[in-house]
Design an enzyme around this catalytic site. Sequence first.
Site, PDB file in Angstrom:
ATOM      1  N   HIS A 292      -3.804  28.787  63.680  1.00 20.00           N
ATOM      2  CA  HIS A 292      -4.419  29.927  63.007  1.00 20.00           C
ATOM      3  C   HIS A 292      -5.931  29.743  63.046  1.00 20.00           C
ATOM      4  CE1 HIS A 292      -4.537  33.315  60.134  1.00 20.00           C
ATOM      5  NE2 HIS A 292      -5.604  32.702  59.660  1.00 20.00           N
ATOM      6  N   CYS A 293      -6.629  30.711  63.608  1.00 18.36           N
ATOM      7  CA  CYS A 293      -8.085  30.640  63.756  1.00 18.36           C
ATOM      8  C   CYS A 293      -8.753  31.321  62.564  1.00 18.36           C
ATOM      9  CB  CYS A 293      -8.512  31.314  65.061  1.00 18.36           C
ATOM     10  SG  CYS A 293     -10.302  31.427  65.287  1.00 18.36           S
ATOM     11  N   ILE A 294      -9.488  30.552  61.761  1.00 15.11           N
ATOM     12  CA  ILE A 294     -10.115  31.134  60.565  1.00 15.11           C
ATOM     13  C   ILE A 294     -11.318  32.001  60.922  1.00 15.11           C
ATOM     14  CG2 ILE A 294      -9.343  29.227  59.105  1.00 15.11           C
ATOM     15  CD1 ILE A 294     -12.190  28.139  59.182  1.00 15.11           C
TER      16      ILE A 294
ATOM     17  N   GLY B 197      -9.365  35.202  61.827  1.00 11.56           N
ATOM     18  CA  GLY B 197      -8.317  35.584  60.892  1.00 11.56           C
ATOM     19  C   GLY B 197      -7.014  35.904  61.587  1.00 11.56           C
ATOM     20  N   ARG B 198      -6.810  35.345  62.780  1.00 15.83           N
ATOM     21  CA  ARG B 198      -5.612  35.622  63.559  1.00 15.83           C
ATOM     22  C   ARG B 198      -5.001  34.320  64.068  1.00 15.83           C
ATOM     23  NH1 ARG B 198      -6.366  39.843  61.655  1.00 15.83           N
ATOM     24  NH2 ARG B 198      -6.139  41.924  62.542  1.00 15.83           N
TER      25      ARG B 198
END
Length: 284
Positions: free
Chosen positions: A123-125, A128-129
Site C-alpha cells: 500500500h503506497c501512502i 493512497g492506493r
Amino acid sequence: MGMNLQSYVPKRTIDKVMCVYMLLLVHNVVFYLYFIVFPWRKQTFDSSDLTIYLYNAWILFLYVNIIGGIWKVISVNTTTRGVILPTVLKPGWLYCDRCQTNAPPRSYHCQFCNICVLKRDHHCIYTGRCIGYHNYRYYLTLLGSCILLAVFTSGVSLSLAWDMLGEFSAYHLAGYIFPIFMFLFGIFNFYKTYVVLMSFVCTLFSLMLSGLAIWHIKHVLHNMTAHERWRGTQTYDLGLQENFRQIFGQNWRISWMCPLIPSPLPGDGVEFPTKDSYECPKDL
C-alpha cells in the site's frame, strides 16, 4: 457516465496528507529549478541558452511522467472489484471472509483499501492506493522519474546552496541539514532557508528513493511481490525478458520510459503462468 472524483481521493488521513505533500514538493522543485537554480547557473557559469532549454525540456518530461504516473496509479483499478470470480474455491485460491469472495492467487486483502488487490505488492501512502497487477508498472515509472528529478535537482543546486553557505565546515554542514532551525533563530533569511532546504530535501530523497528502487529491482527481475519475497518463493519467475513483459506489458522495451505509452499486460491479474508450467516461445 461522469467520473466520481471523490473515489480518487485517498481514504486515510495519513494518505491524504502524504499525497498533498508529494504534489506540493514536486511543484516546489519545478518552481525552484525554473526560477532560482537555472537563472543562477546561467549567470554564474554562463550556461548557454541551449543548455538551459535542454534543462527545461528535461524537467518538463520528468514532470509529465510524475503527474501522469500519480494519476495512473490512482485511477487504474487493480482490485477484485468488477472481476468475475468463481463461487467454487479453486486450487491455490483463498477465501477472503472480509470481501466474502474467493481471492485469486497472489491476491491479498488490504486493510486500508478494504478490498482484495490483484497481485498485491504494498500500500503506497503517497498515492493512497495499493500497488498491484494493473498499476505496478506506473508505480515503477513514477518512482524512477522521482529519483531522476531528485538526483538532477540535487546535482545542479548543490553548488548554489554551498555558495550561499560558504566554505565547507561543521557549522555550515549543520546549516545545510537544519536550515529551518537556522531560520527560526534568525541566522538564515527566508530566501536562503528556502534554497538550502530544497537542495537538502532533494539530496535526502535521492538516497531514500534510490534505496526503495533497489528493493523493487529484485521484484522486477524475478517477477515477485513483497509477500512472495518474504516467503522466499520465486514461483512466477519466467526469465528476465518475460518477467519484464509481465510487469511492463507488451511494449515493455519502451513503456518503462513513460506512463502514457500504451502497453497492455499479457494477463488478467487472476491467472498467472508459473515457472514450472511456462514454456518460452520459440523463434520460428
